[in-house]
Design a protein around this motif. Structure first.
Motif, PDB file in Angstrom:
ATOM      1  N   TYR A 193       0.826  -1.130   0.162  1.00  0.00           N
ATOM      2  CA  TYR A 193      -0.214   0.030   0.072  1.00  0.00           C
ATOM      3  C   TYR A 193       0.809   1.290  -0.057  1.00  0.00           C
ATOM      4  O   TYR A 193       1.722   1.312   0.856  1.00  0.00           O
ATOM      5  N   LEU A 194       0.729   1.826  -1.086  1.00  0.00           N
ATOM      6  CA  LEU A 194       1.463   3.381  -0.866  1.00  0.00           C
ATOM      7  C   LEU A 194       0.703   4.554  -1.253  1.00  0.00           C
ATOM      8  O   LEU A 194      -0.454   4.320  -1.937  1.00  0.00           O
ATOM      9  N   THR A 195       1.064   5.394  -0.960  1.00  0.00           N
ATOM     10  CA  THR A 195       0.248   6.884  -1.310  1.00  0.00           C
ATOM     11  C   THR A 195       0.973   7.195  -2.716  1.00  0.00           C
ATOM     12  O   THR A 195       2.299   6.806  -2.737  1.00  0.00           O
ATOM     13  N   ASP A 229      -4.687   7.880  -3.754  1.00  0.00           N
ATOM     14  CA  ASP A 229      -4.615   9.297  -4.296  1.00  0.00           C
ATOM     15  C   ASP A 229      -3.787   9.315  -5.415  1.00  0.00           C
ATOM     16  O   ASP A 229      -2.687  10.547  -5.582  1.00  0.00           O
ATOM     17  N   ILE A 230      -3.847   8.673  -6.537  1.00  0.00           N
ATOM     18  CA  ILE A 230      -3.329   8.701  -7.683  1.00  0.00           C
ATOM     19  C   ILE A 230      -3.342  10.208  -8.314  1.00  0.00           C
ATOM     20  O   ILE A 230      -2.371  10.392  -9.005  1.00  0.00           O
ATOM     21  N   GLN A 231      -4.092  11.007  -8.006  1.00  0.00           N
ATOM     22  CA  GLN A 231      -4.188  12.203  -8.738  1.00  0.00           C
ATOM     23  C   GLN A 231      -2.799  13.109  -8.589  1.00  0.00           C
ATOM     24  O   GLN A 231      -2.505  13.957  -9.394  1.00  0.00           O
ATOM     25  N   LEU A 259      -6.607   1.621  -6.908  1.00  0.00           N
ATOM     26  CA  LEU A 259      -6.213   2.978  -7.302  1.00  0.00           C
ATOM     27  C   LEU A 259      -7.114   3.825  -6.800  1.00  0.00           C
ATOM     28  O   LEU A 259      -8.403   3.366  -6.782  1.00  0.00           O
ATOM     29  N   SER A 260      -6.986   4.800  -5.989  1.00  0.00           N
ATOM     30  CA  SER A 260      -7.992   5.724  -5.726  1.00  0.00           C
ATOM     31  C   SER A 260      -7.638   7.018  -6.266  1.00  0.00           C
ATOM     32  O   SER A 260      -6.501   7.385  -6.453  1.00  0.00           O
ATOM     33  N   SER A 261      -8.903   8.068  -6.375  1.00  0.00           N
ATOM     34  CA  SER A 261      -8.256   9.323  -6.983  1.00  0.00           C
ATOM     35  C   SER A 261      -9.374  10.098  -6.417  1.00  0.00           C
ATOM     36  O   SER A 261     -10.481   9.634  -6.063  1.00  0.00           O
ATOM     37  N   ASP A 262      -9.539  11.622  -6.580  1.00  0.00           N
ATOM     38  CA  ASP A 262     -10.565  12.546  -6.118  1.00  0.00           C
ATOM     39  C   ASP A 262     -11.394  12.598  -7.433  1.00  0.00           C
ATOM     40  O   ASP A 262     -12.555  13.312  -7.346  1.00  0.00           O
ATOM     41  N   ARG A 266     -11.860   9.759 -16.489  1.00  0.00           N
ATOM     42  CA  ARG A 266     -11.890  10.805 -17.591  1.00  0.00           C
ATOM     43  C   ARG A 266     -11.688  12.023 -17.253  1.00  0.00           C
ATOM     44  O   ARG A 266     -11.178  13.145 -18.035  1.00  0.00           O
ATOM     45  N   GLU A 267     -11.481  12.498 -15.760  1.00  0.00           N
ATOM     46  CA  GLU A 267     -11.652  14.019 -15.556  1.00  0.00           C
ATOM     47  C   GLU A 267      -9.983  14.139 -14.958  1.00  0.00           C
ATOM     48  O   GLU A 267      -9.765  15.212 -14.271  1.00  0.00           O
ATOM     49  N   LEU A 268      -9.238  13.223 -15.047  1.00  0.00           N
ATOM     50  CA  LEU A 268      -7.783  13.247 -14.465  1.00  0.00           C
ATOM     51  C   LEU A 268      -7.043  14.041 -15.312  1.00  0.00           C
ATOM     52  O   LEU A 268      -6.767  13.522 -16.640  1.00  0.00           O
ATOM     53  N   ASN A 269      -6.492  15.335 -14.945  1.00  0.00           N
ATOM     54  CA  ASN A 269      -5.876  15.987 -15.832  1.00  0.00           C
ATOM     55  C   ASN A 269      -4.248  15.850 -15.512  1.00  0.00           C
ATOM     56  O   ASN A 269      -3.916  15.289 -14.210  1.00  0.00           O
ATOM     57  N   GLY A 270      -3.412  16.304 -16.355  1.00  0.00           N
ATOM     58  CA  GLY A 270      -1.900  16.271 -16.034  1.00  0.00           C
ATOM     59  C   GLY A 270      -1.356  15.110 -16.331  1.00  0.00           C
ATOM     60  O   GLY A 270      -0.253  14.725 -15.850  1.00  0.00           O
TER      61      GLY A 270
END
Ligand code: ADP
Ligand code: MG
Length: 472
Positions: A193-195, A229-231, A259-262, A266-270
């Motif tokens: 488990y990693l951030t 928090d992959i973002q 994985l997790s993200s906020d 489709r909305e992940l930028n960058g």
């Protein structure tokens, strides 16, 4: 035998029979204040300890005391807040007393990482996160079921599993719970488990040591890789490249990736390339804020876990007003507990309302009016009494079985107010009205809603009642 010796012998008797964390929480800084006659006077540092000892352990305490002093038949608990002071040497220090027999209550591991394979570390999974203690309402049933499926069959059904949602809604809880469950089912599995920040750090280190090749193979033998928090990988091109390399390798070998993200993929930028396609290959689920009833259940659970008693109206009030995140819900509860411990009071609505106001000065606090009702909480009982008084009937008639028109309409109005102002569930209102079914309550509420469209008299009645209660 003096009082101190007596109390120590009682503690030694009780300790093996009580769960350690409970024991260390509730018996710390306690003492026998007096043991003359048939009553043992036990000093405790705060009302929580008093309630807890009295409700849970009274019998055991008396029994153990009788072994040394057979004449003792009762125990009384007195609050002596000075028992926590270092200078007051009456309070028992359990750590000293049980140095040899009780291992100190387990603290959160101070080592944040463990080695799971040579060269591979994982953050320690927090055991408090389980799938079992993630409470399910209608809105988070799917994410929970999917996590359960992944935990039971890692790498086969849904890989990658992508969990997204706003902060404080339980993503980390779910991710760690899956990790815990996989290890529980099969301790030989390698779960990491990693951030994503840690992931980036590892890559930066590897680059520093000119060993990016080694990094590429680092996660080769991992069964389950969880990256929270992959973002935060956004705009970090090299980290993304390494991440996708690892990702592909694990994916090709039927390993579990979580994985997790906020935001949804489709909305992940960058990200260098659109990552949607890869993240969408398995299962994507979102977590949302649970409804009022689930929020209330979470609060009740937290109170149980923390072994504290908070009156239902205060919990309802918090659940009703906190509509951002579960983290905030817990935060308010813990703050409130801390404060009432310091002030030696029982948590009440006024205290919570004041805390909420400080936290969100611009947001309206529902169910509490600082001006008209600085003292009082709005409980279901307040509303029932006010409605009864307004219509000049008794409260017991209002909630009772009588089916006369002059009672039934006030009753429906009362149900309507409970539903709309306190956001009580239909079941809960039904129970308050002598066990009526939730459909009866639903029917009453919709009848009043309809009549409010054109019944001037009803509108006036309702407004005056709400004003009296303090909702305006
Ligand atoms: P996120 O990672 O989405 O920001 P967390 O997983 O850290 O949120 O959750 C915040 C807190 O809320 C945690 O203490 C977690 O245990 C709790 N929590 C969130 N959802 C639930 C739920 N459905 N049941 C029980 N506890 C929950
Ligand atoms: Mg998190």
């Amino acid at each position: 035998m003096d009082d101190r010796e007596l109390w120590e012998s009682i503690l030694f008797r009780l300790e093996p029979t009580i769960q350690k964390t409970h024991f260390m929480t509730w018996f710390q800084d306690t003492a026998v204040i007096d043991s003359e006659g048939d009553t043992l006077i036990v000093g405790v540092p705060n009302p929580f300890a008093r309630d807890w000892l009295e409700k849970k352990y009274n019998h055991k305490i008396i029994q153990a005391a009788q072994e040394k002093k057979p004449e003792i038949r009762y125990a009384k608990y007195e609050i002596h807040s000075s028992l926590t002071d270092k200078e007051d040497c009456r309070g028992t220090n359990l750590q000293n007393l049980f140095k040899n027999s009780v291992k100190a209550v387990r603290k959160i591991a101070n080592k944040p990482e463990v080695k799971v394979l040579p060269g591979v570390s994982s953050k320690i999974l927090n055991e408090k996160y389980t799938l079992h203690n993630f409470l399910i309402g209608t809105e988070n049933r799917l994410p929970h079921a999917v996590c359960e499926a992944v935990a039971q069959n890692p790498g086969s059904l849904y890989s990658p599993l992508f969990v997204y949602g706003d902060v404080g809604l339980g993503k980390t809880h779910l991710l760690q719970a899956i990790g815990n469950q996989i290890l529980h089912n099969n301790p030989d599995k390698v779960v990491v488990y990693l951030t994503s920040e840690q992931f980036v750090n590892e890559i930066v280190n590897a680059i520093g040591k000119k060993n990016t090749k080694g990094f590429k193979n680092r996660y080769r033998n991992v069964d389950c890789l969880i990256v929270d928090d992959i973002q935060f990988l956004a705009n970090k091109a090299q980290s993304q490249e390494e991440f996708f390399h690892t990702f592909n390798h694990l994916y090709d070998n039927n390993k579990q990736i979580i994985l997790s993200s906020d935001k949804p993929p489709r909305e992940l930028n960058g990200f260098e390339e659109r990552p949607q396609s890869r993240f969408n290959m398995g299962m994507v689920v979102d977590v949302v804020l649970p409804e009022y009833e689930t929020r209330l259940a979470i609060l009740q659970r937290k109170c149980q876990e923390n072994q504290i008693f908070v009156t239902p109206d205060v919990l309802e009030f918090i659940a009703y007003n906190i509509t951002n995140s579960i983290r905030e819900l817990e935060g308010i509860l813990l703050q409130m507990i801390a404060r009432s411990r310091v002030e030696q009071t029982t948590p009440n609505m006024k205290m919570v309302a004041t805390m909420l106001k400080k936290l969100h000065c611009d947001r309206e606090i529902k169910g509490y009016n600082f001006e008209t009702q600085p003292e009082g909480p709005k409980t279901s009982a307040d509303i029932v009494n006010t409605v009864a008084e307004y219509f000049n009937i008794t409260s017991s008639d209002l909630v009772g079985p009588v089916r006369r028109k002059e009672i039934m309409i006030p009753r429906q109005i009362c149900m309507y107010i409970l539903r709309h102002e306190l956001e009580k569930s239909f079941e809960c209102i039904g129970a308050q009205f002598g066990g009526r079914s939730h459909t009866t309550v639903m029917h009453a509420c919709s009848k009043i809603s309809k009549r409010l469209q054109d019944d001037e008299r009803l509108i006036r009645d309702l407004n005056s009642i709400k004003q009296t209660i303090g909702f305006y």
